[in-house]
Design a protein around this motif. Structure first.
Motif, PDB file in Angstrom:
ATOM      1  N   UNK A  80       0.819  -1.206   0.000  1.00  0.00           N
ATOM      2  CA  UNK A  80       0.000   0.000   0.000  1.00  0.00           C
ATOM      3  C   UNK A  80       0.856   1.261   0.000  1.00  0.00           C
ATOM      4  N   UNK A  81       2.117   1.165   0.379  1.00  0.00           N
ATOM      5  CA  UNK A  81       3.000   2.328   0.390  1.00  0.00           C
ATOM      6  C   UNK A  81       3.286   2.834  -1.024  1.00  0.00           C
ATOM      7  N   UNK A  82       3.085   2.009  -2.029  1.00  0.00           N
ATOM      8  CA  UNK A  82       3.365   2.410  -3.404  1.00  0.00           C
ATOM      9  C   UNK A  82       2.434   3.528  -3.868  1.00  0.00           C
ATOM     10  N   UNK A  83       1.286   3.687  -3.219  1.00  0.00           N
ATOM     11  CA  UNK A  83       0.326   4.696  -3.627  1.00  0.00           C
ATOM     12  C   UNK A  83       0.502   6.004  -2.866  1.00  0.00           C
ATOM     13  N   UNK A  84       1.480   6.072  -1.998  1.00  0.00           N
ATOM     14  CA  UNK A  84       1.736   7.266  -1.206  1.00  0.00           C
ATOM     15  C   UNK A  84       2.847   8.080  -1.855  1.00  0.00           C
ATOM     16  N   UNK A  85       2.942   9.353  -1.456  1.00  0.00           N
ATOM     17  CA  UNK A  85       4.087  10.151  -1.887  1.00  0.00           C
ATOM     18  C   UNK A  85       5.327   9.606  -1.199  1.00  0.00           C
ATOM     19  N   UNK A 144       7.510   8.308   6.068  1.00  0.00           N
ATOM     20  CA  UNK A 144       6.951   8.515   7.401  1.00  0.00           C
ATOM     21  C   UNK A 144       6.226   7.266   7.886  1.00  0.00           C
ATOM     22  N   UNK A 145       5.439   6.664   7.009  1.00  0.00           N
ATOM     23  CA  UNK A 145       4.710   5.452   7.380  1.00  0.00           C
ATOM     24  C   UNK A 145       5.672   4.323   7.703  1.00  0.00           C
ATOM     25  N   UNK A 151       8.561   0.827  11.673  1.00  0.00           N
ATOM     26  CA  UNK A 151       9.808   0.343  12.269  1.00  0.00           C
ATOM     27  C   UNK A 151       9.867   0.715  13.750  1.00  0.00           C
ATOM     28  N   UNK A 152       9.362   1.897  14.114  1.00  0.00           N
ATOM     29  CA  UNK A 152       9.314   2.280  15.526  1.00  0.00           C
ATOM     30  C   UNK A 152       8.486   1.280  16.339  1.00  0.00           C
ATOM     31  N   UNK A 153       7.357   0.857  15.766  1.00  0.00           N
ATOM     32  CA  UNK A 153       6.514  -0.130  16.446  1.00  0.00           C
ATOM     33  C   UNK A 153       7.261  -1.452  16.608  1.00  0.00           C
ATOM     34  N   UNK A 197      17.588   7.155   9.348  1.00  0.00           N
ATOM     35  CA  UNK A 197      17.818   7.299   7.913  1.00  0.00           C
ATOM     36  C   UNK A 197      16.536   7.722   7.195  1.00  0.00           C
ATOM     37  N   UNK A 198      15.406   7.146   7.574  1.00  0.00           N
ATOM     38  CA  UNK A 198      14.130   7.510   6.951  1.00  0.00           C
ATOM     39  C   UNK A 198      13.770   8.954   7.274  1.00  0.00           C
ATOM     40  N   UNK A 199      13.988   9.366   8.521  1.00  0.00           N
ATOM     41  CA  UNK A 199      13.707  10.749   8.909  1.00  0.00           C
ATOM     42  C   UNK A 199      14.584  11.728   8.131  1.00  0.00           C
ATOM     43  N   UNK A 200      15.859  11.403   7.974  1.00  0.00           N
ATOM     44  CA  UNK A 200      16.774  12.269   7.221  1.00  0.00           C
ATOM     45  C   UNK A 200      16.390  12.315   5.743  1.00  0.00           C
ATOM     46  N   UNK A 201      15.980  11.183   5.193  1.00  0.00           N
ATOM     47  CA  UNK A 201      15.549  11.162   3.792  1.00  0.00           C
ATOM     48  C   UNK A 201      14.317  12.041   3.598  1.00  0.00           C
TER      49      UNK A 201
END
Length: 64
Positions: free
Chosen positions: A6-11, A17-18, A23-25, A44-48
């Motif tokens: 489902x992430x493929x349909x997000x910006x 962020x999702x 990963x935090x969970x 790394x995701x936050x920096x990206x």
């Protein structure tokens, strides 16, 4: 795995962020050693996400 599809349909920003939240969970359920590895991925995701916002900001001007 269905969540990843489902992430493929997000910006890109929303997808990162999702993914970071997912990963935090996971990190909350892991032992300390595994948590460190996941926290690195979150960083790394936050920096990206920050770079994506900066690159797409209207204030950023192309070189002259």
């Amino acid at each position: 795995m269905a969540e990843h599809h489902s992430l493929k349909h997000l910006t890109l920003e929303d997808g990162l962020s999702a993914w970071a939240n997912e990963v935090r969970e996971q990190a909350g359920m892991m032992a300390r050693a595994g948590t460190r590895r996941l926290l690195k991925k979150i960083t790394q995701a936050d920096e990206a996400t920050k770079l994506y916002k900066w690159i797409n900001s209207p204030e950023l001007q192309p070189p002259k």
